[in-house]
Design an enzyme around this catalytic site. Structure first.
Site, PDB file in Angstrom:
ATOM      1  N   GLY A 199       0.802  -1.219   0.000  1.00 35.45           N
ATOM      2  CA  GLY A 199       0.000   0.000   0.000  1.00 35.45           C
ATOM      3  C   GLY A 199       0.832   1.266   0.000  1.00 35.45           C
ATOM      4  N   HIS A 249       3.902   5.559   9.996  1.00 38.65           N
ATOM      5  CA  HIS A 249       2.546   5.963  10.370  1.00 38.65           C
ATOM      6  C   HIS A 249       2.383   5.711  11.873  1.00 38.65           C
ATOM      7  CE1 HIS A 249       0.631   5.888   6.216  1.00 38.65           C
ATOM      8  NE2 HIS A 249       1.679   5.114   5.983  1.00 38.65           N
ATOM      9  N   HIS A 252       8.267   6.707   5.681  1.00 34.83           N
ATOM     10  CA  HIS A 252       7.514   7.386   6.742  1.00 34.83           C
ATOM     11  C   HIS A 252       6.908   6.341   7.649  1.00 34.83           C
ATOM     12  CE1 HIS A 252       5.125   6.848   3.085  1.00 34.83           C
ATOM     13  NE2 HIS A 252       4.102   6.560   3.886  1.00 34.83           N
TER      14      HIS A 252
HETATM   15  P1  5GP Z   1       1.693   5.221   2.274  1.00 40.40           P
HETATM   16  O1  5GP Z   1       0.441   4.811   1.530  1.00 40.40           O
HETATM   17  O2  5GP Z   1       2.814   5.571   1.302  1.00 40.40           O
HETATM   18  O3  5GP Z   1       2.145   4.272   3.340  1.00 40.40           O
HETATM   19  O4  5GP Z   1       1.314   6.538   3.068  1.00 40.40           O
HETATM   20  C1  5GP Z   1       1.258   7.783   2.471  1.00 40.40           C
HETATM   21  C2  5GP Z   1       0.425   8.669   3.371  1.00 40.40           C
HETATM   22  O5  5GP Z   1       0.684  10.014   3.049  1.00 40.40           O
HETATM   23  C3  5GP Z   1      -1.078   8.432   3.221  1.00 40.40           C
HETATM   24  O6  5GP Z   1      -1.650   8.072   4.463  1.00 40.40           O
HETATM   25  C4  5GP Z   1      -1.586   9.778   2.697  1.00 40.40           C
HETATM   26  O7  5GP Z   1      -2.837  10.131   3.232  1.00 40.40           O
HETATM   27  C5  5GP Z   1      -0.495  10.745   3.135  1.00 40.40           C
HETATM   28  N1  5GP Z   1      -0.327  11.894   2.265  1.00 40.40           N
HETATM   29  C6  5GP Z   1      -0.261  11.885   0.908  1.00 40.40           C
HETATM   30  N2  5GP Z   1      -0.054  13.135   0.452  1.00 40.40           N
HETATM   31  C7  5GP Z   1       0.033  13.939   1.543  1.00 40.40           C
HETATM   32  C8  5GP Z   1       0.236  15.349   1.696  1.00 40.40           C
HETATM   33  O8  5GP Z   1       0.395  16.121   0.753  1.00 40.40           O
HETATM   34  N3  5GP Z   1       0.241  15.822   2.972  1.00 40.40           N
HETATM   35  C9  5GP Z   1       0.091  14.998   4.048  1.00 40.40           C
HETATM   36  N4  5GP Z   1       0.109  15.572   5.264  1.00 40.40           N
HETATM   37  N5  5GP Z   1      -0.108  13.674   3.941  1.00 40.40           N
HETATM   38  C10 5GP Z   1      -0.146  13.154   2.699  1.00 40.40           C
END
Ligand code: 5GP
Ligand code: ZN
Length: 113
Positions: A92, A101, A99
């Protein structure tokens, strides 16, 4: 194509920043999946978990320490919280700058979806 989280690190893109030091920052997820959903991001660009090297060992530990600080500030340290780092598409991962979470404020399900 630019990196979204490098842009946040460089203050070229707005974010609700909760913590910052020379090596990392933490900000609110734009699309929260729990009452507490904070992202802890190293300032160094590392695309995925797979790219982490031994040079990054201190940095990665630091991200976890920051996650603990955030959990404390958000009042979920004792209740419980979940740390997630997605790696590559089937997990996902959508933003290719690592990062952590920090998810909390509700009961988490296991196994994860
Ligand atoms: P991943 O899916 O890569 O583990 O998590 C990416 C996260 O980044 C997602 O939960 C998404 O909501 C968050 N996200 C994506 N774009 C932005 C943004 O421009 N600003 C912030 N604060 N969060 C973002
Ligand atoms: Zn980046």
């Amino acid at each position: 194509m630019g990196c979204l989280f490098c842009e946040i690190v460089e203050k070229k893109r707005p974010a609700s920043i909760l913590y910052e030091d020379d090596f990392a920052l933490a900000f609110e997820d734009i699309n929260p999946h729990a009452p507490v959903h904070v992202l802890v991001v190293p300032k160094k660009h590392i695309s995925t978990n797979i790219e982490i090297t031994t040079d990054d060992n201190w940095l990665i530990g630091h991200l976890f320490q920051i996650a603990n600080t955030i959990a404390g500030k958000k009042g979920v340290a004792e209740r419980g919280f979940r740390l997630v780092m997605n790696c590559n598409p089937e997990s996902g991962q959508t933003v290719f700058h690592i990062h952590l979470h920090v998810l909390g404020g509700r009961v988490m399900h296991w196994p994860p979806g």
